[in-house]
Design an enzyme around this catalytic site. Structure first.
Site: not given
Length: 525
Positions: A153, A19
């Site tokens: 996360k 990404e």
């Protein structure tokens, strides 16, 4: 798609997508650039081809050059691009870094199966009230790509994220000996993954199984951060609570929330979180590359077994030998075409033709899937042709560096009459006897061999000789008046079973054989 990535995909070599939102919005310049280069280097070292996905001036790029990485790393006004942002960003010609969601879309469309990131998005803390749920989760539910990450996360609600992934039908597996689901900076989250895979071979088997089922959902492989670089869970949790409180007081929400949180946690942990972040990204790149290599080996072995099985069970293919053309047809709008260099109004369209290609296309659509022998250049036309002819067996096509794919341009009047035709057909000379003879075994077993007049005379004679020796059925399509007579310049024509000339071509053949024209057709049109 960058040429090195396209080549690897066509050859079935392992490719790892990366990404770019982490470059544009995750770290500051120049650390983001050095990180991006280092991750690509790790992928290469471990035997795969890196394909960083990004958007540059309104175009999706799968695979970036070093200059393009530098541009994204140092640009200030770039967009963080998820699924919802893609149409606007492309239509406005903007540049941006793709999130997990945005990258998955490009990765799938390019035909890449493994994508490495740091950590995916998820359900934000308090998401049961705000409905702040990352598009990464719904993307995993509808795009069949394997995402290798350090879990989600730790700033997120991990429990609810796992529940949401279950609802989306996403297969989640921890990587290693434990089912402990990692929490990005930390190895433990207090939650268990539904499954675990012990090594890259098991991960590859899992991904291959998902792809084989044709599920539209992805797979999440959760890799814990290396032990020696993991951050303390308690230190991180305290920093998260403080960062959450500050984000609420400042009214920070949406796509700005994650970059703010990561930056704030880095400050509050004196850089410990950033160190863990870099370590887990590097580790994910290593693990993801090894998984991609294992998957590539597995797929090649299965293809080999499948081909072996097909050879034993499927009937021989027809063989078509002939030309591929890209045709440009320009039709004038007005009855009179003006000369003298003036521009005439009209319609121009591109089509894919070539007599051999048309025959192979028709046979393919009839379910026969012939082996097609032809030649194209390595240029933008050949890419379009291969994409358009994806339903055909193009595996034996010659792709020649430094040569131009055959093109034909026809200018026709508004009434449909041909005014002028221009052709660049030199590449057809490369359909040589030497090239075709490599497929002698296929030819000798073929229930039908089709050959067109674009093919060099020596190749036609070789095929006709083979047909005589092996009693093959050969169909000859004369192509045009000037090429129609090739087999009739010797006794090669006696090996032909079928021929499909128009009247002009038949006249030319008749002249070549020295026969008089039958009465009554001298002036026939």
């Amino acid at each position: 798609i960058q040429p090195s990535v396209q080549e690897a995909l066509m050859e079935g070599r392992p490719v790892v997508a990366l990404e770019s939102a982490i470059i544009t919005h995750g770290m500051a310049y120049p650390q983001n650039l050095s990180m991006a280069r280092e991750v690509e280097e790790i992928v290469t070292t471990n035997g795969a081809v890196p394909a960083t996905v990004g958007i540059l001036r309104g175009r999706i790029h799968v695979g970036l050059t070093d200059e393009e990485l530098e541009f994204l790393s140092s640009s200030k006004n770039v967009v963080k691009v998820s699924r919802r942002d893609l149409p606007f960003v492309l239509s406005q010609g903007l540049s941006g870094g793709t999130t997990v969601s945005g990258t998955m879309i490009a990765t799938h469309k390019a035909g890449i199966h493994v994508f490495v990131t740091g950590g995916i998005g998820g359900v934000h803390r308090g998401g049961e009230n705000t409905l702040d749920v990352s598009a990464d989760l719904t993307e995993l539910g509808r795009t069949p790509v394997a995402v290798v990450s350090a879990g989600v996360k730790s700033i997120l609600d991990i429990g609810r994220t796992l529940e949401y992934l279950e609802t989306q039908g996403v297969c989640v597996a921890a990587f290693g000996e434990s089912r402990e689901f990692p929490a990005f900076f930390s190895r433990q989250s207090g939650f268990q993954a539904p499954y675990h895979v012990r090594d890259e071979e098991e991960a590859a088997e899992l991904i291959a199984s998902a792809l084989g089922l044709g599920l539209s959902s992805g797979v999440l492989i959760a890799v814990p951060c290396p032990q020696e670089r993991a951050a303390s869970g308690q230190v991180i949790e305290e920093a998260i609570q403080q960062a959450c409180s500050e984000a609420r007081s400042k009214g920070i929400t949406g796509k700005e929330l994650t970059p703010f949180m990561l930056q704030k946690i880095n400050e509050l942990t004196d850089g410990q979180s950033l160190d863990s972040n870099l370590a887990l990204i590097q580790n994910n790149a290593r693990v993801g590359s090894c998984i991609a290599v294992a998957l590539s080996k597995l797929q090649k072995a299965r293809r080999k077994r499948s081909l072996s099985w097909q050879e034993d069970t499927t009937p021989p293919q027809p063989v078509v030998i002939g030309g591929i053309n890209v045709d440009f047809v320009a039709k004038a709008q007005n009855p009179v075409i003006l000369g003298g260099g003036q521009t005439n109004a009209g319609r121009v369209r591109r089509t894919f033709g070539g007599v051999g290609r048309n025959l192979a296309d028709c046979l393919s659509r009839l379910g026969q899937t012939p082996l097609f022998l032809s030649a194209v250049g390595k240029d933008e036309h050949s890419e379009s042709i291969l994409h358009y002819c994806h339903h055909m067996d193009m595996s034996a096509i010659l792709q020649l560096e430094g040569k131009s794919t055959a093109t034909y341009c026809a200018v026709i009047t508004s009434a449909g009459e041909l005014s002028v035709g221009l052709g660049d057909m030199d590449i057809h000379h490369q359909i040589t006897e030497q090239y075709v003879s490599q497929y002698k075994e296929n030819l000798c077993q073929a229930p039908l061999v089709c050959i067109d007049g674009n093919v060099p005379l020596s190749t036609i004679q070789f095929v006709c000789q083979l047909a005589r020796e092996h009693q093959l059925a050969v169909c000859y399509e004369p192509t045009d008046e000037n090429k129609a007579s090739k087999p009739f310049l010797s006794d090669s024509w006696k090996a032909l079973t079928y021929i499909s000339p128009n009247l002009q071509e038949l006249r030319a053949i008749n002249r070549t054989l020295g026969n008089p024209l039958p009465a009554g057709i001298e002036h026939s049109e």
